[in-house]
Design an enzyme around this catalytic site. Structure first.
Site, PDB file in Angstrom:
ATOM      1  N   LYS A 535       0.824  -1.213   0.000  1.00 58.19           N
ATOM      2  CA  LYS A 535       0.000   0.000   0.000  1.00 58.19           C
ATOM      3  C   LYS A 535       0.864   1.271   0.000  1.00 58.19           C
ATOM      4  CE  LYS A 535      -3.946  -2.212   2.381  1.00 58.19           C
ATOM      5  NZ  LYS A 535      -5.180  -1.872   1.633  1.00 58.19           N
ATOM      6  N   THR A 637     -11.687  -0.299  -1.038  1.00 55.70           N
ATOM      7  CA  THR A 637     -13.005   0.291  -0.829  1.00 55.70           C
ATOM      8  C   THR A 637     -12.855   1.639  -0.135  1.00 55.70           C
ATOM      9  OG1 THR A 637     -13.212  -1.062   1.168  1.00 55.70           O
ATOM     10  CG2 THR A 637     -14.388  -1.810  -0.812  1.00 55.70           C
TER      11      THR A 637
END
Ligand SMILES: *Cc1c(COP(=O)(O)O)cnc(C)c1O
Length: 792
Positions: A535, A637
């Protein structure tokens, strides 16, 4: 009228369910009373939904997930019942503040991150759409650990939500199943008979999940583990109390704690037991319910759809076959066909370290009958596809590969974004896709707009209702109606005033909890998600250091003020992620205490990121950092939540970012970085990191500052590991994307200076995010995977 009723019910529950005198009740007592009063109002629609499903013999959907990251429930329930204002007024009459009570509720944190939160959004959308469904999971006594920082380091403490009363569940001790482990398999009259060596009881706890406007409610059934024999009375009477309680302790271990990691696979026996415990309880429950109204199991797949949220519940397949063959005397081939007709499998990751595998030894020991059935499934598949490559076998290299098992057992396999599903097809399951064309499909993830807009951002929600009318919460494409207003200065002023108010609230909270002052006029640049190398929080913090260094070199210069907001937990055993956490905190300490920097740069990292913190931070974000190495983030999300709330994205072409950019428009998205194919090519150059660092003075300076201990004066070599990995390994290509990331950040600064342009871009993000409602995702599943219809 409704207000009087609700007020009376709250008082009634306070006295007779909680057992407290209103004069002496704490806010905890009042919250319980409010919860019970709201729960009462879900029960009727809940019963009605079950009765209708039953009467019409509807196809039911069973969503199996080891994680449900629910968050708080009171406010969500009040909103979906349309009773938020009523509850506020009723409580005010009683001298209580609705928001204070709602904020007092602990998060139900039965999940790690995105995968668990997705399951929670899907439960809410199924209830909103009226899809007859059940969620199955585990009632963990301790959810995801609490995170604290001690001298900048992550420290984990146990989460203890169940030390408080949990008013949303109905305990169903009468709904219990025996779950076996270990033991032997014998053949009796040509049939396999498994005699488990250990057994525990799975006992049901039901939570009603109510949809928008209370028109439908489904059940989330969580299983708690109980001992088959309570305790050894003989030992107890002899005074050996510890030994007497041992069986109980052992059994309860199974539902004691959530495994705090879903991105690396660990071959732990307890985890295998947890997975089978949940899968077996769910399948036994499904078959029991089905056989109450059907003669036999031959039409099961016409009435039952079972969705596997990743491979964690994949033993549901072999368990279903075991029960059909061993207990219901069905032929193996028929059982296999019916099971495939029921099952769908959602893949959530391509990361090799996250793909579940179990040693055949452990599987054969813990679940001897299932090991046989898995081998039969594998053999049947090999027979049906005589030229299948060895690489697709379920059992290979003395391991059971849960991905292949799930694929072969399912009639549909889906990825979670267009890009990811393409990669599932072209890489992970390439050979299986050739054998089963059409089985792999895409269902792009979504988020529920009830929680992630109406609840989290009431100011924006009200502005939207005033602008386009009510009801968009259940028809998110209607946000398109905002588009014409993106050229209306009056609307944009109000849109940005909402953002400003949300930022001011976060600024007050940050000041109160962290003691750091941040200006609500600065750009709030937010990266909130689990801490993981892929990430690339590291890239963000290195860029933060570069920015600090720029200001230091040019202290009189003009800089766009930024607040860098980080949030997220690392898996407890993930050393590299923990170093990154430490670094962010060390950088925050230096930057925030540097008088020369002032408001031009602040770094805040509030500990214990969870759903409730997400609900606070996301509505206050200007910029959404979605900067994973392309090809690594299956969907994301968080990216959707932020964009829906009017944050602009700086992001790579990864996961659902690709589709978000297509929907909001390339001109309203700050794109940078290599594509997934470029990443693969770039990695082939063994010198990629060194070359990129040598070509970028700013990055080289940053690494030099780190190497000198500029951010860890008390331990100058603290970040030598990070610096060394950056130069020599850099598996996630931080260095190779760094220059383009800086370029995009400069564009962000320029756009932010033009306030009108920024406002327009932000409003268009909100207006164009309708596609990412989880209602759309659920409709996709109903049509393309489950063959289920709305009962509304
Ligand atoms: C949405 C959400 C996530 C997922 O975030 P990503 O950026 O998609 O990884 C994780 N944790 C919490 C608490 C969330 O609400």
């Amino acid at each position: 009228m409704t207000q009087d009723n609700l007020r009376d019910d709250i008082l009634h529950h306070l006295k007779f369910t909680v057992g407290k005198d209103p004069g002496h009740a704490s806010s905890y007592d009042w919250r319980l009373a409010l919860s019970f009063a709201l729960r009462d109002r879900i029960v009727e629609p809940w019963f009605a939904s079950t009765r209708k499903t039953w009467k019409e013999d509807r196809k039911r959907v069973f969503y199996l997930s080891m994680e449900f990251l629910i968050g708080r429930i009171v406010e969500d329930a009040a909103i979906n019942l349309g009773l938020q204002d009523t509850a506020r007024a009723a409580l005010a009459e009683l001298g209580q503040d609705f928001d204070a009570l709602a904020d007092d509720e602990p998060d139900a944190a039965l999940g790690n991150g995105g995968l668990g939160r997705l399951a929670a959004c899907y439960m809410e959308s199924m209830a909103t759409i009226g899809c007859p469904g059940y969620g199955y999971g585990i009632r963990y006594e301790h959810g995801l650990f609490r995170q604290r920082f001690e001298a900048g380091r992550q420290v984990e403490t146990p989460e203890d939500w169940l030390t408080q009363r949990h008013p949303w569940e109905f305990e169903r001790p009468e709904c219990a199943y025996t779950i076996g482990f270990k033991g032997d398999v014998h053949e009796v009259d040509g049939r396999a008979v498994w005699t488990p060596g250990e057994t525990v009881i799975a006992s049901a706890y039901d939570m009603p999940v109510v949809g928008w406007q209370g028109r439908w409610a489904n059940t989330l059934r969580l299983w708690g583990a109980m001992p088959t024999t309570l305790f050894d009375l003989e030992r107890f009477n002899r005074g050996d109390f510890t030994a007497a309680a041992e069986p109980e302790t052992l059994a309860r271990t199974i539902s004691r704690v959530l495994y705090p990691d879903d991105t690396t696979y660990q071959g732990k026996e307890l985890r295998l037991k947890q997975e089978y415990f949940m899968a077996s309880a769910a399948i036994q429950d499904i078959l029991r319910r089905y056989l109450e109204s059907h003669e036999d199991l031959s039409q099961l797949d016409e009435h039952v759809a079972i969705q596997l949220n990743d491979t964690h519940p994949a033993l549901a397949g072999p368990e279903l076959i075991r029960l059909m063959v061993d207990e219901h005397a069905m032929e193996f081939d028929t059982a296999m066909r019916i099971a495939q007709g029921c099952l769908g499998y959602t893949n959530h990751t391509l990361l090799p370290e996250a793909l579940e595998r179990w040693s055949t030894w452990l599987m054969g020991t813990v679940l001897p009958r299932h090991m046989q059935i898995i081998e039969m499934i594998d053999a049947a598949h090999a027979t049906a596809h005589p030229d299948r490559p060895a690489s697709v076998a379920i059992v290979r290299g003395n391991e059971v590969h849960m991905g292949e098992l799930s694929f072969i057992m399912a009639h549909k396999v889906n990825g979670v974004s267009a890009l990811h599903s393409g990669l599932v097809k072209s890489t992970l399951f390439h050979e299986l896709d050739a054998l089963h064309p059409g089985r792999i499909i895409n269902v792009t993830n979504g988020i529920t707009p009830r929680r992630w807009l109406r609840l989290a951002n009431p100011g924006l929600a009200d502005l939207i209702s005033e602008t386009i009318g009510e009801g968009w919460e259940a028809d998110l494409d209607r946000l398109k109606g905002l588009e014409p207003h993106a050229d209306d200065a009056g609307f944009l002023d109000r849109f940005m005033a909402v953002k400003r108010a949300n930022k001011a609230a976060v600024s007050n909270w940050v000041s109160a909890t962290l003691g750091v002052t941040v200006s609500p006029d600065a750009m709030f640049d937010v990266q909130v998600k689990r801490i993981h190398e892929y990430k690339r929080q590291l890239m963000n913090v290195l860029e933060t250091i570069a920015q600090w260094h720029e200001i230091k070199k040019n202290p009189g210069g003009d800089f766009v003020p930024r607040v860098k907001v980080f949030g997220g937990k690392s898996a407890p055993g993930y050393a590299v992620a923990k170093e990154i956490i430490h670094l962010i905190n060390d950088v925050a300490r230096v930057v925030n205490n540097d008088p020369e920097i002032g408001d031009r740069l602040k770094v805040v990292y509030p500990p214990n990121y969870n759903v409730s913190m997400a609900e606070t931070l996301i509505p206050a974000a200007d910029l959404s950092e979605q900067i994973s190495t392309a090809g690594k983030e299956a969907s994301g999300t968080g990216n959707m939540k932020l964009s829906l709330n009017g944050a602009l994205t700086i992001g790579t072409l990864d996961g659902a970012n690709v589709e978000i950019r297509e929907h909001v428009g390339a001109e309203n998205f700050f794109l940078f970085g290599m594509t997934a194919e470029e990443v693969v090519q770039r990695r082939k150059n063994v010198n990629h990191a060194r070359m990129a660092i040598e070509a970028n003075d700013a990055l080289r300076d940053v690494l030099q500052l780190l190497a000198e201990g500029r951010f860890s004066p008390e331990q100058p070599d603290r970040y030598h590991g990070i610096v060394d990995r950056m130069w020599h390994h850099d598996h996630y290509l931080v260095a190779s994307d760094f220059a383009d990331y800086q370029r995009a950040q400069a564009e962000v600064d320029a756009a932010f200076l033009d306030r009108d342009r920024w406002a327009r871009m932000a409003a268009l993000n909100t207006a164009r995010m309708g596609f990412f409602s989880s209602d759309r995702s659920i409709r996709d599943y109903m049509r393309d995977v489950w063959g289920a219809e709305s009962a509304l």
